[in-house]
Design a protein around this motif. Structure first.
Motif, mmCIF file in Angstrom:
data_model
loop_
_atom_site.group_PDB
_atom_site.id
_atom_site.type_symbol
_atom_site.label_atom_id
_atom_site.label_comp_id
_atom_site.label_asym_id
_atom_site.label_seq_id
_atom_site.Cartn_x
_atom_site.Cartn_y
_atom_site.Cartn_z
ATOM 1 N N GLY A 9 0.818 -1.203 0.000
ATOM 2 C CA GLY A 9 0.000 0.000 0.000
ATOM 3 C C GLY A 9 0.855 1.257 0.000
ATOM 4 O O GLY A 9 2.075 1.205 -0.097
ATOM 5 N N ARG A 38 -11.955 -3.998 2.590
ATOM 6 C CA ARG A 38 -11.421 -2.678 2.839
ATOM 7 C C ARG A 38 -12.350 -1.926 3.775
ATOM 8 O O ARG A 38 -13.532 -2.251 3.882
ATOM 9 C CB ARG A 38 -11.216 -1.901 1.531
ATOM 10 C CG ARG A 38 -12.477 -1.538 0.777
ATOM 11 C CD ARG A 38 -12.102 -0.877 -0.555
ATOM 12 N NE ARG A 38 -13.294 -0.368 -1.243
ATOM 13 C CZ ARG A 38 -13.252 0.214 -2.435
ATOM 14 N NH1 ARG A 38 -12.084 0.358 -3.081
ATOM 15 N NH2 ARG A 38 -14.367 0.656 -2.994
ATOM 16 N N THR A 40 -13.084 2.150 5.462
ATOM 17 C CA THR A 40 -12.828 3.567 5.622
ATOM 18 C C THR A 40 -13.353 3.997 6.987
ATOM 19 O O THR A 40 -14.221 3.321 7.560
ATOM 20 C CB THR A 40 -13.495 4.383 4.509
ATOM 21 O OG1 THR A 40 -14.895 4.041 4.452
ATOM 22 C CG2 THR A 40 -12.872 4.082 3.158
ATOM 23 N N THR A 91 -9.431 4.839 -1.592
ATOM 24 C CA THR A 91 -8.687 5.119 -0.366
ATOM 25 C C THR A 91 -9.337 4.400 0.804
ATOM 26 O O THR A 91 -10.522 4.584 1.083
ATOM 27 C CB THR A 91 -8.654 6.633 -0.095
ATOM 28 O OG1 THR A 91 -7.938 7.276 -1.158
ATOM 29 C CG2 THR A 91 -7.984 6.928 1.235
ATOM 30 N N VAL A 93 -8.220 1.272 4.261
ATOM 31 C CA VAL A 93 -7.322 0.252 4.790
ATOM 32 C C VAL A 93 -7.773 -1.088 4.212
ATOM 33 O O VAL A 93 -8.957 -1.432 4.318
ATOM 34 C CB VAL A 93 -7.340 0.213 6.319
ATOM 35 C CG1 VAL A 93 -6.429 -0.895 6.833
ATOM 36 C CG2 VAL A 93 -6.909 1.565 6.894
ATOM 37 N N ASN A 112 -3.513 -2.641 5.638
ATOM 38 C CA ASN A 112 -2.506 -1.851 4.910
ATOM 39 C C ASN A 112 -3.210 -0.658 4.270
ATOM 40 O O ASN A 112 -4.192 -0.842 3.541
ATOM 41 C CB ASN A 112 -1.837 -2.731 3.851
ATOM 42 C CG ASN A 112 -0.570 -2.137 3.295
ATOM 43 O OD1 ASN A 112 -0.283 -2.252 2.109
ATOM 44 N ND2 ASN A 112 0.226 -1.504 4.125
ATOM 45 N N GLN A 113 -2.715 0.533 4.552
ATOM 46 C CA GLN A 113 -3.362 1.755 4.071
ATOM 47 C C GLN A 113 -3.047 2.001 2.593
ATOM 48 O O GLN A 113 -1.880 1.957 2.182
ATOM 49 C CB GLN A 113 -2.891 2.960 4.886
ATOM 50 C CG GLN A 113 -3.439 4.295 4.419
ATOM 51 C CD GLN A 113 -4.915 4.445 4.717
ATOM 52 O OE1 GLN A 113 -5.386 4.166 5.819
ATOM 53 N NE2 GLN A 113 -5.686 4.892 3.707
ATOM 54 N N THR A 115 -3.850 5.087 -0.127
ATOM 55 C CA THR A 115 -4.358 6.450 -0.284
ATOM 56 C C THR A 115 -4.198 6.852 -1.743
ATOM 57 O O THR A 115 -3.089 6.811 -2.286
ATOM 58 C CB THR A 115 -3.603 7.428 0.617
ATOM 59 O OG1 THR A 115 -3.727 7.016 1.987
ATOM 60 C CG2 THR A 115 -4.156 8.840 0.463
#
Length: 118
Positions: A9, A38, A40, A91, A93, A112-113, A115
């Motif tokens: 990421g 994922r 947010t 965006t 994780v 894992n982020q 962006t």
């Protein structure tokens, strides 16, 4: 000790590409169905894509079809997620999840982020 470690990421520009990896150990990876989720802030986990234990079948969230590709390498005990083209709304994780109805166990990675921003 069971471990699922996501990597790959980071900060990516819109329109770019990314491949996330989930390296696993401590359980029989080739016997587990794997899923990418994922999340947010303030929202629940969103299912992104799943793959069966032998990699013979994949499925994707309807809204994400066409941009995401899930795959696995059972020889390396590793799960992958390719994303292209990336959008700002990607965006989040990203988490990998391992599930086995046979062993009755379910494991999560630490996240894992990703962006997506210019």
């Amino acid at each position: 000790q069971v471990q699922l470690v996501e990597s790959g990421g980071g900060l990516v520009q819109p329109g770019g590409s990314l491949t996330l990896s989930c390296a696993t150990s401590g359980f029989p990876f080739s016997s587990y169905d794997m899923t990418w989720y994922r999340q947010t802030p303030g929202k629940e986990h969103e299912l992104v894509a799943s793959i069966t234990s032998r990699g013979t079948r994949t499925s994707y969230a309807d809204s994400l079809k066409g941009r995401f590709t899930i795959s696995r390498d059972n020889a390396k005990n590793t799960l992958y997620l390719q994303i292209h083209p990336l959008k700002p709304e990607d965006t989040a994780v990203y988490y990998c999840n391992a599930d086995s109805t046979y062993y009755e166990t379910n494991y999560w990675g630490q996240g894992n982020q990703v962006t997506v921003s210019s």
